[in-house]
Design a protein around this motif. Structure first.
Motif, PDB file in Angstrom:
ATOM      1  N   PRO A 102       0.833  -1.213   0.000  1.00  0.00           N
ATOM      2  CA  PRO A 102       0.000   0.000   0.000  1.00  0.00           C
ATOM      3  C   PRO A 102       0.866   1.261   0.000  1.00  0.00           C
ATOM      4  CG  PRO A 102      -0.849  -1.601   1.577  1.00  0.00           C
ATOM      5  CD  PRO A 102       0.464  -2.138   1.088  1.00  0.00           C
ATOM      6  N   GLU A 103       0.384   2.313  -0.685  1.00  0.00           N
ATOM      7  CA  GLU A 103       1.161   3.544  -0.838  1.00  0.00           C
ATOM      8  C   GLU A 103       1.584   4.128   0.502  1.00  0.00           C
ATOM      9  OE1 GLU A 103      -1.045   6.271  -3.194  1.00  0.00           O
ATOM     10  OE2 GLU A 103      -0.983   5.032  -5.014  1.00  0.00           O
ATOM     11  N   ASN A 104       0.705   4.063   1.516  1.00  0.00           N
ATOM     12  CA  ASN A 104       1.021   4.685   2.802  1.00  0.00           C
ATOM     13  C   ASN A 104       2.064   3.897   3.593  1.00  0.00           C
ATOM     14  OD1 ASN A 104      -0.923   2.598   3.108  1.00  0.00           O
ATOM     15  ND2 ASN A 104      -1.485   3.359   5.129  1.00  0.00           N
ATOM     16  N   LEU A 105       2.384   2.680   3.170  1.00  0.00           N
ATOM     17  CA  LEU A 105       3.385   1.872   3.858  1.00  0.00           C
ATOM     18  C   LEU A 105       4.688   1.732   3.075  1.00  0.00           C
ATOM     19  CD1 LEU A 105       1.178  -1.083   5.207  1.00  0.00           C
ATOM     20  CD2 LEU A 105       1.925   0.974   6.432  1.00  0.00           C
ATOM     21  N   LEU A 106       4.649   2.081   1.788  1.00  0.00           N
ATOM     22  CA  LEU A 106       5.807   1.835   0.932  1.00  0.00           C
ATOM     23  C   LEU A 106       7.026   2.658   1.353  1.00  0.00           C
ATOM     24  CD1 LEU A 106       6.944   0.308  -1.445  1.00  0.00           C
ATOM     25  CD2 LEU A 106       5.996   2.041  -2.977  1.00  0.00           C
ATOM     26  N   GLU A 107       6.819   3.911   1.774  1.00  0.00           N
ATOM     27  CA  GLU A 107       7.952   4.737   2.192  1.00  0.00           C
ATOM     28  C   GLU A 107       8.662   4.117   3.386  1.00  0.00           C
ATOM     29  OE1 GLU A 107       9.065   9.303   3.605  1.00  0.00           O
ATOM     30  OE2 GLU A 107       6.982   8.779   3.152  1.00  0.00           O
ATOM     31  N   SER A 108       7.883   3.662   4.366  1.00  0.00           N
ATOM     32  CA  SER A 108       8.476   3.010   5.543  1.00  0.00           C
ATOM     33  C   SER A 108       9.182   1.714   5.149  1.00  0.00           C
ATOM     34  CB  SER A 108       7.387   2.729   6.578  1.00  0.00           C
ATOM     35  OG  SER A 108       7.886   1.936   7.631  1.00  0.00           O
ATOM     36  N   GLU A 109       8.600   0.986   4.202  1.00  0.00           N
ATOM     37  CA  GLU A 109       9.197  -0.265   3.751  1.00  0.00           C
ATOM     38  C   GLU A 109      10.558  -0.003   3.100  1.00  0.00           C
ATOM     39  OE1 GLU A 109       8.858  -4.511   3.307  1.00  0.00           O
ATOM     40  OE2 GLU A 109       7.611  -3.070   4.376  1.00  0.00           O
ATOM     41  N   LEU A 110      10.641   1.054   2.317  1.00  0.00           N
ATOM     42  CA  LEU A 110      11.883   1.346   1.594  1.00  0.00           C
ATOM     43  C   LEU A 110      12.950   1.976   2.481  1.00  0.00           C
ATOM     44  CD1 LEU A 110      10.368   2.785  -1.702  1.00  0.00           C
ATOM     45  CD2 LEU A 110      11.684   0.671  -1.502  1.00  0.00           C
ATOM     46  N   PHE A 111      12.539   2.943   3.309  1.00  0.00           N
ATOM     47  CA  PHE A 111      13.524   3.744   4.050  1.00  0.00           C
ATOM     48  C   PHE A 111      13.574   3.435   5.542  1.00  0.00           C
ATOM     49  CE2 PHE A 111      11.945   6.711   0.597  1.00  0.00           C
ATOM     50  CZ  PHE A 111      12.945   6.340  -0.286  1.00  0.00           C
ATOM     51  N   GLY A 152       7.772   5.457  17.092  1.00  0.00           N
ATOM     52  CA  GLY A 152       6.844   6.541  17.368  1.00  0.00           C
ATOM     53  C   GLY A 152       6.647   7.510  16.229  1.00  0.00           C
ATOM     54  N   SER A 153       7.195   7.203  15.048  1.00  0.00           N
ATOM     55  CA  SER A 153       7.082   8.141  13.921  1.00  0.00           C
ATOM     56  C   SER A 153       5.672   8.196  13.349  1.00  0.00           C
ATOM     57  CB  SER A 153       8.077   7.772  12.825  1.00  0.00           C
ATOM     58  OG  SER A 153       7.888   6.434  12.393  1.00  0.00           O
ATOM     59  N   PHE A 154       4.880   7.153  13.592  1.00  0.00           N
ATOM     60  CA  PHE A 154       3.473   7.147  13.185  1.00  0.00           C
ATOM     61  C   PHE A 154       2.751   6.101  14.006  1.00  0.00           C
ATOM     62  CE2 PHE A 154       5.894   4.498  10.228  1.00  0.00           C
ATOM     63  CZ  PHE A 154       5.238   3.273  10.320  1.00  0.00           C
ATOM     64  N   SER A 155       1.443   6.095  13.932  1.00  0.00           N
ATOM     65  CA  SER A 155       0.646   5.147  14.705  1.00  0.00           C
ATOM     66  C   SER A 155       1.002   3.718  14.302  1.00  0.00           C
ATOM     67  CB  SER A 155      -0.844   5.401  14.462  1.00  0.00           C
ATOM     68  OG  SER A 155      -1.626   4.454  15.148  1.00  0.00           O
ATOM     69  N   GLY A 189       6.710   1.561 -11.861  1.00  0.00           N
ATOM     70  CA  GLY A 189       5.731   2.441 -12.498  1.00  0.00           C
ATOM     71  C   GLY A 189       4.492   2.669 -11.664  1.00  0.00           C
ATOM     72  N   GLU A 190       4.284   1.856 -10.608  1.00  0.00           N
ATOM     73  CA  GLU A 190       3.108   2.008  -9.745  1.00  0.00           C
ATOM     74  C   GLU A 190       3.365   2.956  -8.587  1.00  0.00           C
ATOM     75  OE1 GLU A 190       0.463   0.621 -10.817  1.00  0.00           O
ATOM     76  OE2 GLU A 190       1.413  -0.651 -12.335  1.00  0.00           O
ATOM     77  N   MET A 191       4.590   3.470  -8.461  1.00  0.00           N
ATOM     78  CA  MET A 191       4.955   4.319  -7.331  1.00  0.00           C
ATOM     79  C   MET A 191       4.398   5.735  -7.507  1.00  0.00           C
ATOM     80  SD  MET A 191       8.843   4.966  -5.959  1.00  0.00           S
ATOM     81  CE  MET A 191       9.152   3.207  -5.775  1.00  0.00           C
ATOM     82  N   ASP A 192       3.886   6.345  -6.401  1.00  0.00           N
ATOM     83  CA  ASP A 192       3.329   7.688  -6.523  1.00  0.00           C
ATOM     84  C   ASP A 192       4.440   8.729  -6.648  1.00  0.00           C
ATOM     85  OD1 ASP A 192       4.076   8.893  -3.934  1.00  0.00           O
ATOM     86  OD2 ASP A 192       2.730   7.419  -3.078  1.00  0.00           O
ATOM     87  N   LEU A 193       4.061   9.917  -7.117  1.00  0.00           N
ATOM     88  CA  LEU A 193       5.038  10.959  -7.448  1.00  0.00           C
ATOM     89  C   LEU A 193       5.841  11.418  -6.235  1.00  0.00           C
ATOM     90  CD1 LEU A 193       2.877  13.071  -9.921  1.00  0.00           C
ATOM     91  CD2 LEU A 193       4.993  11.863 -10.474  1.00  0.00           C
ATOM     92  N   VAL A 250      11.677   7.342   8.090  1.00  0.00           N
ATOM     93  CA  VAL A 250      10.461   8.089   8.409  1.00  0.00           C
ATOM     94  C   VAL A 250      10.509   8.464   9.886  1.00  0.00           C
ATOM     95  CG1 VAL A 250       7.942   8.004   8.527  1.00  0.00           C
ATOM     96  CG2 VAL A 250       9.146   6.877   6.637  1.00  0.00           C
ATOM     97  N   GLY A 251      10.348   9.758  10.164  1.00  0.00           N
ATOM     98  CA  GLY A 251      10.412  10.223  11.548  1.00  0.00           C
ATOM     99  C   GLY A 251      11.822  10.486  12.041  1.00  0.00           C
ATOM    100  N   GLY A 252      12.816  10.259  11.198  1.00  0.00           N
ATOM    101  CA  GLY A 252      14.205  10.467  11.587  1.00  0.00           C
ATOM    102  C   GLY A 252      14.699  11.840  11.183  1.00  0.00           C
TER     103      GLY A 252
END
Length: 463
Positions: free
Chosen positions: A206-215, A220-223, A247-251, A269-271
């Motif tokens: 899911p888009e809202n989890l992909l950033e955390s998955e990658l980086f 405590g950076s998010f719920s 190609g499915e990644m958001d801008l 994320v959160g760092g």
């Protein structure tokens, strides 16, 4: 009784050698002995040894010199150093030179046996890792690539050119053509083969989890972030990260990927601090990124970064000469999996395989052959064993499953169902026909894999 372990004792004190030999042979080890360093090195040339018990203080050639020579020769064995004059500095020096452990004389025999057992376990794991690395390297050899068509030979030629160069590679092609196999070949045959190979399916997360998955993220950076997590880029440090379906990644996330490629560092994320990473980036997509750029859905600057060296994998329908070779390869695999004697295909079955459009490409063929092997009642695969092909023997893409005759039996004749219910039934029906293959299902429903993954999750469908 110990069932494995060949031990070499190297010590200039005969009583120590005799004591060790007696106690270790009593519990099942094979024990060799040498009275000095030079004799020990000569014995190692003649006998296979797993663990060396090596005294430090010896005339002519001391234990440290023997240890250095063993390290230089890269022998697959463990060394345990023995000494009557133990100091912290000596212990540190031994470990720096590659010793597995360090024991002081007089030593407790129970502790020595535990130390030897630990050394053997470490050696066994090391050998297993080396064996697996060899198997992987063998699997991704170019002469193991199945196919004789011009298209697949061109792909192999391009892969060979980027093995020793850390250039970013974009692998393009339809779903199921083997883009990940190409990426793995580049990694495991290249100079980063001893590093990790980390795969991220950008469409499946899911888009809202992909950033955390990658980086990664900080606690405590998010719920729900109850602990610090290392991201995929950090996990791939020293090796390769493969961004599948980029190609499915958001801008917004594309901009952050671009920064990683430019700066070679990530920020969790959160760092608030950046973390340097040494990774090779390989990417793949079944989308036309140039069209997405025109539509404003993909960053042009990122495209030029990831497409420094493009490799396009042709669809199976464009290399039909490879179909018989692939079919026999997958049949041999499937026959072993289901413990059957399967010798090949009838002429009509092979004609059907060659004539079929293969919208899911090689991945679809693998699944079709696996199902045929299970259905087969004779030693040869017949057309009856290939029901999936009967939905469309065509040289182009297979027909959509949304045709009315494909779903009429799924709907009540005198009632109107909510759209979501109809959609769920269609997806389940499509998955059943495609033998659970997500790529084939998405292709035949004429939707993207990312869309299908989201719908599968929404309806609680496992695939």
């Amino acid at each position: 009784m110990e069932t494995a372990g060949r031990i070499l004792v190297v010590d200039d004190e005969p009583l120590i050698v005799k004591l060790l030999k007696h106690n270790l042979e009593k519990v099942g080890y094979t024990v060799y002995s040498a009275s000095n360093g030079r004799e020990g090195l000569e014995l190692l040339e003649a006998e296979p040894v797993d663990v060396v018990l090596l005294d430090i203080m010896m005339p002519e050639m001391d234990g440290m010199e023997v240890l250095r020579r063993l390290k230089a020769a890269e022998r697959p064995l463990m060394v345990i150093m023995l000494t009557a004059k133990a100091t912290i500095d000596t212990a540190v020096a031994c470990m720096k030179e590659g010793a597995h452990d360090f024991l002081s004389k007089p030593f407790d025999m129970d502790r020595l046996q535990i130390t030897i057992r630990n050394a053997l376990q470490t050696l066994s794991l090391s050998r297993q890792v080396e064996h697996l690395r060899s198997e992987v390297a063998e699997k991704f050899r170019f002469d193991n690539v199945i196919g004789k068509s011009r298209g697949i030979k061109q792909v192999c030629g391009l892969v060979a050119k980027v093995l020793e160069v850390d250039i970013t590679v974009l692998v393009t092609g339809e779903s199921g053509t083997g883009k990940e196999l190409i990426a793995r070949a580049i990694h495991y045959r290249g100079k980063r083969k001893d590093g990790p190979f980390i795969t991220v399916n950008c469409a499946a997360i899911p888009e809202n989890l992909l950033e955390s998955e990658l980086f990664g993220h900080e606690r405590g950076s998010f719920s729900g972030a109850v602990a610090q997590r290392v991201g995929k880029f950090e996990q791939a440090n020293g090796g390769t990260i493969f961004l599948d379906e980029i190609g499915e990644m958001d801008l917004a996330l594309q901009a952050k990927i671009l920064r990683v490629l430019q700066q070679r560092e990530v920020e969790r994320v959160g760092g608030h601090t950046t973390i340097p990473v040494n990774v090779r980036v390989l990417a793949a997509t079944n989308r036309n990124l140039e069209e997405l750029i025109k539509e404003g859905k993909f960053r042009e600057d990122l495209y030029y970064r990831i497409a420094a060296f493009p490799i396009d994998v042709p669809p199976l329908r464009e290399r039909r000469d490879d179909i018989p070779l692939l079919a026999h390869h997958f049949l041999e695999q499937s026959a072993g999996d289901c413990n059957k004697r399967l010798t090949g295909f009838t002429d009509r079955a092979m004609e059907a395989l060659v004539a079929y459009g293969w919208p899911g490409n090689v991945r679809e063929m693998e699944n079709v052959i696996a199902r045929a092997a299970l259905l087969a009642t004779t030693e040869e695969i017949t057309c009856d064993d290939l029901p999936a092909l009967q939905h469309g023997l065509t040289t182009g893409p297979a027909p959509s499953l949304l045709a009315a005759e494909s779903i009429v039996d799924l709907l009540p004749k005198e009632d109107i169902l909510p759209f979501e219910v109809v959609e769920e039934r269609i997806i389940r029906h499509a998955l059943n026909i495609a033998a659970g293959n997500v790529t084939v299902t998405a292709n035949r429903l004429q939707i993207s894999r990312a869309t299908l993954y989201r719908k599968l999750k929404a309806y609680g469908i496992e695939a």
